[in-house]
Design an enzyme around this catalytic site. Structure first.
Site, PDB file in Angstrom:
ATOM      1  N   ASP A  22      27.437 -31.210 -55.999  1.00  0.00           N
ATOM      2  CA  ASP A  22      25.976 -31.107 -56.126  1.00  0.00           C
ATOM      3  C   ASP A  22      25.655 -30.002 -57.120  1.00  0.00           C
ATOM      4  O   ASP A  22      26.337 -28.979 -57.167  1.00  0.00           O
ATOM      5  CB  ASP A  22      25.333 -30.804 -54.766  1.00  0.00           C
ATOM      6  CG  ASP A  22      23.885 -31.270 -54.723  1.00  0.00           C
ATOM      7  OD1 ASP A  22      23.597 -32.255 -54.012  1.00  0.00           O
ATOM      8  OD2 ASP A  22      23.044 -30.667 -55.429  1.00  0.00           O
ATOM      9  N   LYS A  53      22.826 -24.976 -52.203  1.00  0.00           N
ATOM     10  CA  LYS A  53      23.234 -25.987 -51.223  1.00  0.00           C
ATOM     11  C   LYS A  53      24.754 -25.951 -51.018  1.00  0.00           C
ATOM     12  O   LYS A  53      25.249 -25.981 -49.887  1.00  0.00           O
ATOM     13  CB  LYS A  53      22.802 -27.370 -51.720  1.00  0.00           C
ATOM     14  CG  LYS A  53      22.982 -28.472 -50.707  1.00  0.00           C
ATOM     15  CD  LYS A  53      22.722 -29.838 -51.293  1.00  0.00           C
ATOM     16  CE  LYS A  53      21.282 -30.278 -51.166  1.00  0.00           C
ATOM     17  NZ  LYS A  53      21.060 -31.646 -51.665  1.00  0.00           N
ATOM     18  N   CYS A  96      12.593 -44.194 -46.874  1.00  0.00           N
ATOM     19  CA  CYS A  96      13.182 -45.436 -47.395  1.00  0.00           C
ATOM     20  C   CYS A  96      12.211 -46.611 -47.449  1.00  0.00           C
ATOM     21  O   CYS A  96      11.964 -47.161 -48.522  1.00  0.00           O
ATOM     22  CB  CYS A  96      14.391 -45.805 -46.563  1.00  0.00           C
ATOM     23  SG  CYS A  96      15.593 -44.471 -46.557  1.00  0.00           S
ATOM     24  N   LYS A 143       9.207 -46.151 -49.932  1.00  0.00           N
ATOM     25  CA  LYS A 143       9.659 -46.068 -51.332  1.00  0.00           C
ATOM     26  C   LYS A 143      10.274 -47.394 -51.795  1.00  0.00           C
ATOM     27  O   LYS A 143       9.983 -47.880 -52.890  1.00  0.00           O
ATOM     28  CB  LYS A 143      10.686 -44.935 -51.407  1.00  0.00           C
ATOM     29  CG  LYS A 143      11.531 -44.870 -52.637  1.00  0.00           C
ATOM     30  CD  LYS A 143      12.384 -43.610 -52.647  1.00  0.00           C
ATOM     31  CE  LYS A 143      13.680 -43.717 -51.871  1.00  0.00           C
ATOM     32  NZ  LYS A 143      14.682 -44.608 -52.438  1.00  0.00           N
TER      33      LYS A 143
HETATM   34  C1  UGA Z   1      15.963 -47.342 -42.845  1.00  0.00           C
HETATM   35  C2  UGA Z   1      16.856 -48.542 -42.489  1.00  0.00           C
HETATM   36  O1  UGA Z   1      16.743 -48.839 -41.096  1.00  0.00           O
HETATM   37  C3  UGA Z   1      18.305 -48.249 -42.835  1.00  0.00           C
HETATM   38  O2  UGA Z   1      19.107 -49.405 -42.597  1.00  0.00           O
HETATM   39  C4  UGA Z   1      18.396 -47.872 -44.304  1.00  0.00           C
HETATM   40  O3  UGA Z   1      19.717 -47.542 -44.698  1.00  0.00           O
HETATM   41  C5  UGA Z   1      17.490 -46.693 -44.574  1.00  0.00           C
HETATM   42  O4  UGA Z   1      16.143 -47.024 -44.222  1.00  0.00           O
HETATM   43  C6  UGA Z   1      17.607 -46.385 -46.049  1.00  0.00           C
HETATM   44  O5  UGA Z   1      17.216 -47.238 -46.875  1.00  0.00           O
HETATM   45  O6  UGA Z   1      18.203 -45.354 -46.399  1.00  0.00           O
HETATM   46  P1  UGA Z   1      15.381 -44.980 -41.681  1.00  0.00           P
HETATM   47  O7  UGA Z   1      14.322 -44.839 -42.732  1.00  0.00           O
HETATM   48  O8  UGA Z   1      16.289 -43.838 -41.414  1.00  0.00           O
HETATM   49  O9  UGA Z   1      16.335 -46.242 -42.027  1.00  0.00           O
HETATM   50  O10 UGA Z   1      14.642 -45.282 -40.322  1.00  0.00           O
HETATM   51  P2  UGA Z   1      14.412 -46.522 -39.317  1.00  0.00           P
HETATM   52  O11 UGA Z   1      15.100 -46.231 -38.048  1.00  0.00           O
HETATM   53  O12 UGA Z   1      14.700 -47.791 -39.965  1.00  0.00           O
HETATM   54  O13 UGA Z   1      12.836 -46.371 -39.069  1.00  0.00           O
HETATM   55  C7  UGA Z   1      11.908 -46.505 -40.125  1.00  0.00           C
HETATM   56  C8  UGA Z   1      10.502 -46.447 -39.613  1.00  0.00           C
HETATM   57  O14 UGA Z   1      10.161 -47.632 -38.903  1.00  0.00           O
HETATM   58  C9  UGA Z   1      10.211 -45.294 -38.654  1.00  0.00           C
HETATM   59  O15 UGA Z   1       8.948 -44.734 -38.987  1.00  0.00           O
HETATM   60  C10 UGA Z   1      10.186 -45.954 -37.295  1.00  0.00           C
HETATM   61  O16 UGA Z   1       9.388 -45.271 -36.374  1.00  0.00           O
HETATM   62  C11 UGA Z   1       9.599 -47.304 -37.644  1.00  0.00           C
HETATM   63  N1  UGA Z   1       9.961 -48.368 -36.683  1.00  0.00           N
HETATM   64  C12 UGA Z   1      11.246 -48.797 -36.577  1.00  0.00           C
HETATM   65  C13 UGA Z   1       8.954 -48.938 -35.888  1.00  0.00           C
HETATM   66  O17 UGA Z   1       7.771 -48.566 -35.981  1.00  0.00           O
HETATM   67  N2  UGA Z   1       9.301 -49.949 -35.039  1.00  0.00           N
HETATM   68  C14 UGA Z   1      10.570 -50.409 -34.908  1.00  0.00           C
HETATM   69  O18 UGA Z   1      10.792 -51.340 -34.114  1.00  0.00           O
HETATM   70  C15 UGA Z   1      11.565 -49.803 -35.690  1.00  0.00           C
END
Ligand code: UGA
Length: 436
Positions: free
Chosen positions: A30, A35, A263, A266
């Protein structure tokens, strides 16, 4: 096998530590000296359960090291991963690829032997072609291949997701790339993790399509929740009822205040831009983005309704429990809590808050919110308590204490973690999502 990981942010650090744990020899690189210094001292730049212990044990075993020098770090590496950020470009929502391309150039200029260059960063279709061109243009004499290997890990569950993935996707254009990647992931073959080889462009699109589909699933159930409230149905029963159909599946059907994080927001925007560039509109994703954006402020209005409407809310006090976009992270990016707090503040409400990990990140984003040391300090004198993020710490609130401390027994549960009858039986006014 020696692996170099360029970029020690979320994806780079978790992937690097997990590869080291599989037995590979990993160097995380990095540019950020502080960091790297902190990593040398065992201080993680992010909050992720289990990461500090994993890093510590692999550093001790001599399989994981850190450096700011790319030239040194990639020396002798058979696989060089690019895991730097691809933020939304200001103004147009396109993924900003300047960091990826800068790394590609530096890698090309410093190759000391044959290597496979792997993009793990989330990058739009065609980025691998450009990375290949940039490396070729450096005039390197060494054989190389450029491969796409998107990451699907979730914050808060990243190590488990990495070690037990639903699938590994590898987009490669030649046998050299495929062979080296097979070796990189050999420890997971033994676990029988499915591995899907595709073209590079398909692999790049799979990442965006997966995130857009999940964002769509969440947004769909959120709209069903609104309809449930109107028709007197229960969204949790509806989720269960549709999720039992194997073709639909039960996951990502939890209604809530809208998706946030680094994620989904974006990547859906970047997918829209790609679709526009190729004149192939993705209207469903367009609608998902719009519906989700407006939902976050609508959640603030839901709280105002619980206080008796916008007029009656002025001067009242609200406690927000949970600020991060989901539990087990300190990440505040695009968190619904930001819009909820702002809507309340705009209506003249005083807001206090508590979050187990996110308050440091939240402070600059919501300077008018009073951050408290624990949930009960936030609840003291509140006319309504709002569960914004479903941290485990909020699943068993001491309701007698809440009633004693709060100015009014009003609970707005934006994550449906409580049973309405139970909470109402304790004398609370209780509002949740999609449950009449
Ligand atoms: C997400 C994807 O789930 C991962 O597979 C992916 O690798 C990642 O983005 C990425 O592109 O790096 P993440 O952003 O860490 O992961 O979080 P999630 O657990 O997917 O939740 C995303 C959002 O959806 C949160 O705000 C969560 O509260 C919301 N959510 C999730 C709901 O409102 N309802 C659900 O049933 C599930």
């Amino acid at each position: 096998m020696k692996i170099a990981m360029v970029g020690s942010g979320y994806v780079g650090l978790v992937s690097g530590a997990c590869f080291a744990d599989f037995g590979h020899d990993v160097v995380c690189i990095d540019k950020d000296q502080s960091k790297i210094d902190r990593l040398h001292e065992g201080v993680m730049p992010i909050y992720e359960p289990g990461l500090d212990a994993l890093v510590e044990s692999n550093v001790k075993a001599g399989r994981l090291s850190f450096t700011t020098s790319l030239a040194e770090g990639i020396e002798g590496a058979a696989a060089i991963f690019i895991a730097v950020g691809t933020p939304s470009r200001r103004g147009d929502g396109h993924a900003d690829l300047s960091f990826v391309y800068a790394v590609a150039k530096e890698v090309g200029e410093n190759l000391s032997g044959e290597a496979v260059i792997v993009t793990k960063s989330t990058v739009p279709v065609g980025t691998g072609d450009e990375v290949e061109r940039i490396i070729r243009d450096t005039g390197t004499a060494h054989r190389f291949a450029v491969v796409s290997n998107p990451e699907f890990l979730r914050e808060g569950a990243a190590i488990g997701d990495f070690k037990r993935p639903d699938r590994i996707v590898i987009g490669a254009e030649d046998d050299f790339g495929r062979e080296v990647m097979r070796e990189v992931y050999r420890p997971l073959f033994l676990n029988e993790s499915p591995i899907l080889f595709t073209s590079r462009r398909s692999s790049e699109l799979i990442k965006y399509a997966a995130n857009a589909f999940l964002a769509t699933k969440i947004t769909f159930i959120n709209e069903m929740a609104d309809l449930c409230e109107k028709v007197g149905a229960n969204v949790q029963d509806v989720s269960r009822g549709i999720g039992m159909d194997n073709r639909i599946g039960p996951k990502f059907l939890h209604a809530g205040p809208g998706y946030g994080g680094s994620c989904f927001p974006k990547d859906t925007l970047a997918l829209l831009k790609t679709a526009e560039d190729y004149d192939s509109p993705t209207r469903i994703v367009e609608a998902v983005v719009k519906v989700n954006d407006s939902r976050k402020r609508a959640m603030g209005r839901k709280v105002l309704d619980a206080l008796g409407g916008a007029e009656a809310s002025r001067g009242k006090k609200v406690a927000l429990l949970g600020l991060t976009f989901k539990p087990n992270t300190d990440d505040m990016r695009a968190s619904p809590a930001i819009a909820v707090a702002q809507t309340l503040i705009d209506a003249g409400v005083q807001v206090s808050a508590y979050d187990p990990e996110g308050m440091e990140q939240a402070r600059p984003l919501m300077p008018q919110v009073t951050m408290c040391d624990n949930p009960y300090a936030a609840i003291e004198g509140a006319d309504a308590t709002v569960i914004v993020t479903e941290w485990d710490a909020f699943r068993a609130l001491d309701f007698a204490r809440v009633k004693e401390l709060a100015a009014a027994a009003v609970l707005v549960d934006l994550r449906n973690i409580y049973n309405p009858e139970d909470v109402r039986a304790l004398g609370f006014t209780y509002e949740s999502i999609g449950r009449a």
